[in-house]
Design a protein around this motif. Sequence first.
Motif, PDB file in Angstrom:
ATOM      1  N   HIS A 232       0.833  -1.208   0.000  1.00  0.00           N
ATOM      2  CA  HIS A 232       0.000   0.000   0.000  1.00  0.00           C
ATOM      3  C   HIS A 232       0.864   1.252   0.000  1.00  0.00           C
ATOM      4  CE1 HIS A 232      -3.362   2.646   0.696  1.00  0.00           C
ATOM      5  NE2 HIS A 232      -2.783   3.120   1.795  1.00  0.00           N
ATOM      6  N   ASN A 233       0.426   2.243  -0.768  1.00  0.00           N
ATOM      7  CA  ASN A 233       1.074   3.542  -0.827  1.00  0.00           C
ATOM      8  C   ASN A 233       0.066   4.593  -0.390  1.00  0.00           C
ATOM      9  OD1 ASN A 233       2.572   5.817  -1.367  1.00  0.00           O
ATOM     10  ND2 ASN A 233       2.577   5.556  -3.591  1.00  0.00           N
ATOM     11  N   SER A 234       0.282   5.194   0.764  1.00  0.00           N
ATOM     12  CA  SER A 234      -0.700   6.116   1.339  1.00  0.00           C
ATOM     13  C   SER A 234      -0.718   7.471   0.621  1.00  0.00           C
ATOM     14  CB  SER A 234      -0.411   6.337   2.834  1.00  0.00           C
ATOM     15  OG  SER A 234       0.887   6.875   3.015  1.00  0.00           O
ATOM     16  N   LYS A 235       0.358   7.817  -0.087  1.00  0.00           N
ATOM     17  CA  LYS A 235       0.426   9.095  -0.781  1.00  0.00           C
ATOM     18  C   LYS A 235       0.942   8.913  -2.204  1.00  0.00           C
ATOM     19  CE  LYS A 235       1.030  12.034   3.313  1.00  0.00           C
ATOM     20  NZ  LYS A 235       1.869  13.078   3.957  1.00  0.00           N
ATOM     21  N   PRO A 236       0.133   8.314  -3.062  1.00  0.00           N
ATOM     22  CA  PRO A 236       0.586   8.129  -4.453  1.00  0.00           C
ATOM     23  C   PRO A 236       0.726   9.461  -5.178  1.00  0.00           C
ATOM     24  CG  PRO A 236      -1.729   7.549  -4.238  1.00  0.00           C
ATOM     25  CD  PRO A 236      -1.223   7.789  -2.849  1.00  0.00           C
ATOM     26  N   CYS A 237       1.738   9.549  -6.010  1.00  0.00           N
ATOM     27  CA  CYS A 237       1.975  10.759  -6.794  1.00  0.00           C
ATOM     28  C   CYS A 237       1.939  10.410  -8.277  1.00  0.00           C
ATOM     29  CB  CYS A 237       3.314  11.378  -6.403  1.00  0.00           C
ATOM     30  SG  CYS A 237       3.807  12.827  -7.369  1.00  0.00           S
ATOM     31  N   HIS A 238       2.893   9.617  -8.740  1.00  0.00           N
ATOM     32  CA  HIS A 238       2.931   9.196 -10.139  1.00  0.00           C
ATOM     33  C   HIS A 238       2.121   7.918 -10.317  1.00  0.00           C
ATOM     34  CE1 HIS A 238       5.983  12.199 -10.941  1.00  0.00           C
ATOM     35  NE2 HIS A 238       6.653  11.767  -9.897  1.00  0.00           N
ATOM     36  N   ILE A 239       1.328   7.865 -11.384  1.00  0.00           N
ATOM     37  CA  ILE A 239       0.430   6.727 -11.608  1.00  0.00           C
ATOM     38  C   ILE A 239       0.543   6.262 -13.053  1.00  0.00           C
ATOM     39  CG2 ILE A 239      -1.961   5.929 -11.616  1.00  0.00           C
ATOM     40  CD1 ILE A 239      -2.576   8.149  -9.559  1.00  0.00           C
ATOM     41  N   MET A 240       0.831   4.980 -13.228  1.00  0.00           N
ATOM     42  CA  MET A 240       0.708   4.347 -14.538  1.00  0.00           C
ATOM     43  C   MET A 240      -0.681   3.720 -14.589  1.00  0.00           C
ATOM     44  SD  MET A 240       1.914   3.472 -17.515  1.00  0.00           S
ATOM     45  CE  MET A 240       3.687   3.761 -17.445  1.00  0.00           C
TER      46      MET A 240
END
Length: 368
Positions: A232-240
């Motif tokens: 889990h990533n609580s603060k996603p920034c870059h998204i594919m």
Amino acid sequence: MAMRGVTVLFFQVLILCFQAKAWNPVRRSYEVKQEATTLGNVHLITECMHVTSEEGEFSFIKLPPTRSTSSWKGTGGGRGLGESWSGLIEMESDTMLAGDGSGGEPLVANGGGGGGGGPAATVCGVYFVADPDQIIEITMKQVNVECRTGGLMAFVDGWELNGQYFPGEQDHEQRLERRVQEFCSEQAPPQWSTKAVTPAKVWVFRSSQNCALVQYRIPVRGSFVISARFLHNSKPCHIMAEGLAPYYMLRNYGQPKNCTLTALFPAVVSVIALEVGPVDKNVHYCERVRSDDKLEVGGSTGLDPHQMIKASTICGRSGGRMDLDQSILCGTTSVRLVSSGQYNNQAMITIRMAEEADLRLAAVMCAM
């Protein structure tokens, strides 16, 4: 403060509405014909360009050619990646790396060949993509790739195609030399001591976003076993964009950084809600005005968002639902949130594959 509270409440209500009414997320929107060969719970890598959104163990082996009277020709490259990935393969086919196997140059993956059965120095890759709010942990469980025979492996924090990277080099929090970690059986990655190079070595890498790449070059013989786990990533920034999710959120969390949403297909991008820059500014186009906080929408033929053709640059606060639709008819579609760190910027975006009827909305058209 009251205005800020109303804006935050609006975003929360809008998200709840999308969660209640939106279509179910569609996994594998690219229709990747990735009918992976499995042995127990181990995925056997049989294609030079292997794209997966699955966790588990992945294994590859290459043996030197032997003389035989058998008519058996092997199975490498026997399956395609599907029509939706054709653009991705074409981008890669333009760059077929051939070298002397010295191992002195960075690995650059390409889509030619299958299962390592192409030219002696062909570089292949296992491309991982997870959900937007996940990162990828790769464990190198076994590495039998020898530097002395020209073999080399690399972990890439993100994706690489034709020398371009996602996330872009200028937007990632790490320098490129730290994002690409090369190693082989005799040589550990830089962050590990050489004392760790033992028969029982286990190297673990983690990506910063929901995509990662393991590259390998095996000219003669070799094998490896890797394990992928999604965290889990609580603060996603870059998204594919791996699938057609109901919506995507780009946020800077009040920090001076740029975040990008990228999809590897021509798409219709809809900006549903926007909160970028000063509170007292309505949504407006800001291409001709210098602004340190903005949302850029565009497309390109490669991965680097800095090289995209911009369809629009918008700033301001929507204060309600907006539907700004734009067709990006390029192999790569990107939405980039640029932030100075002075404001808590965020944007709600939907994205879907472009169809023939969307030509009338075309804002950018690239050579396909």
